[in-house]
Design an enzyme around this catalytic site. Structure first.
Site, PDB file in Angstrom:
ATOM      1  N   CYS A   1      76.538  22.109  15.492  1.00 27.77           N
ATOM      2  CA  CYS A   1      77.534  21.471  14.620  1.00 27.77           C
ATOM      3  C   CYS A   1      78.893  22.132  14.785  1.00 27.77           C
ATOM      4  O   CYS A   1      79.163  23.176  14.194  1.00 27.77           O
ATOM      5  CB  CYS A   1      77.069  21.542  13.174  1.00 27.77           C
ATOM      6  SG  CYS A   1      78.256  20.839  12.025  1.00 27.77           S
TER       7      CYS A   1
ATOM      8  N   CYS B   1      80.974  22.479  11.575  1.00 22.46           N
ATOM      9  CA  CYS B   1      80.481  23.490  10.629  1.00 22.46           C
ATOM     10  C   CYS B   1      80.854  24.894  11.120  1.00 22.46           C
ATOM     11  O   CYS B   1      81.248  25.749  10.333  1.00 22.46           O
ATOM     12  CB  CYS B   1      78.963  23.463  10.505  1.00 22.46           C
ATOM     13  SG  CYS B   1      78.229  21.848  10.385  1.00 22.46           S
ATOM     14  N   ASP B   2      80.687  25.145  12.413  1.00 22.31           N
ATOM     15  CA  ASP B   2      80.761  26.521  12.922  1.00 22.31           C
ATOM     16  C   ASP B   2      81.973  26.809  13.801  1.00 22.31           C
ATOM     17  O   ASP B   2      82.195  27.967  14.177  1.00 22.31           O
ATOM     18  CB  ASP B   2      79.487  26.834  13.737  1.00 22.31           C
ATOM     19  CG  ASP B   2      78.226  26.665  12.900  1.00 22.31           C
ATOM     20  OD1 ASP B   2      78.304  26.911  11.680  1.00 22.31           O
ATOM     21  OD2 ASP B   2      77.180  26.281  13.451  1.00 22.31           O
TER      22      ASP B   2
END
Ligand code: NAP
Length: 306
Positions: free
Chosen positions: A131, A134-135
């Site tokens: 992701c 997200c990261d």
């Protein structure tokens, strides 16, 4: 007993919830995540959903959920553990309660495919991610690699290139699968390097953290390690349909077989969204599925005919 239980709250499940509520069906939507939206929660930008160009996936999910809440759709936060077909009654066992309904709609969507190479699990969460939105922030000013050549891989690479120093895109062929407009954006970025005809064979690490990805060039037969701190895997999706095996027929990749009406081969069980056999898996098609399946469910509940 409910009229309808919807399992999953991505765009297909939320749309079906809205339509079922408007059709006055006694319905619950069971969601296991802490929030609704499914895969789009992690999508930085959804640029092809009509009327909302460039909307952030998280915001789009919120809007759909707010719409459902406004109409009074009934959500239950629980994880489905087992589905039982008792003919006219369908029983759903969750980690909290057992529910019964006359009809069940699977909108459990899909999740990330894994590469299945050495180091992938060892360095999961320690440099290996599925992701980018997200990261990605952890890799500002650092070098990263994206594996894959589809829409998600290209979107991830573009997103990462805005903050990271360098982004390698490792693709197994010499042509991307992603749509042309995304490819144009990708090729216009000067800190992206394409690694064509290559497959990732190992995630390598140091001190418990990712330090690179080994790639094998299929044309030249050579191997090299790309020195990166992060590896973003974007090699497609697998349907979340494990729970429904034995209930309805699936294709060899695990997608539940059904047409636009969402009817599976088992009376009372319906499917909509990415978990269904179909050609195009996007928010717009999931929403379309969610809308059309409710008219099939309505007909089934009213006539009992399959
Ligand atoms: P995808 O379109 O299936 O692409 C997967 C990519 O990974 C392909 O390029 C494939 O290579 C490669 N790949 C698969 N297995 C691999 C392996 N073992 N090793 C190396 N590479 C591998 O999947 P996606 O990009 O995750 O997208 C998922 C779905 O969401 C698709 O239906 C997509 O169209 C949709 N989506 C749409 C949009 C949009 O419309 N803007 C945005 C995001 C997602 P090959 O090309 O050689 O097969």
């Amino acid at each position: 007993m409910k009229d309808l239980i919807i399992i999953g709250s991505g765009p297909a499940g939320l749309t079906a919830g809205i339509y079922a509520e408007r059709a006055k069906m006694d319905t619950i939507v069971i969601e296991r995540n802490y929030m609704s939206g499914g895969q789009i929660i992690d999508t930085y930008e959804v640029d092809n959903y009509p009327g909302l160009p460039g909307i952030n996936g998280f915001d789009l999910a919120q809007k759909m959920r707010e719409h459902a809440d406004k109409l009074g759709v009934n959500f239950v936060n629980a994880e489905v553990k087992r589905v039982e077909d008792l003919g006219d009654v369908k029983r759903i066992y969750t980690d909290k309660e057992v529910y019964e309904a006359k009809a069940v709609l699977f909108t459990s969507g899909a999740g990330h495919s894994k590469l299945g190479i050495p180091g992938e699990d060892t360095y999961g969460g320690k440099g290996v991610s599925y992701c980018a939105t997200c990261d990605g922030a952890f890799y500002r000013g650092k070098d990263v690699a994206v594996i894959g050549g589809g829409n998600v891989a290209v979107e991830d690479a573009i997103f990462l290139a805005r903050g990271s120093r360098k982004v390698y895109v490792v693709h197994r062929r010499d042509e991307l699968r992603a749509i042309k407009s995304l490819q144009e954006q990708l090729f216009a970025m000067d800190n992206i390097e394409m690694v064509w005809d290559s497959v990732a064979t190992e995630i390598v690490g140091n001190d418990g953290k990712t330090s690179g990805v080994r790639v094998h060039n299929k044309k030249t037969g050579t191997d090299k390690v790309l020195p990166v701190d992060g590896v973003f895997v974007a090699v497609g999706i697998v349907p979340n349909t494990e729970l429904f095996k034995g209930i309805c027929a699936m294709d060899d990749r695990g997608y539940i077989i059904a047409g636009e009406d969402g009817k599976t081969n088992t009376p009372g069980f319906f499917v909509a969204g990415d978990a269904r056999t179909k050609q195009v898996r996007q928010v717009a098609t999931a929403v379309g599925d969610g809308a059309s399946v409710v008219s099939s469910i309505d007909r089934y509940l009213t006539t009992g005919e399959w």
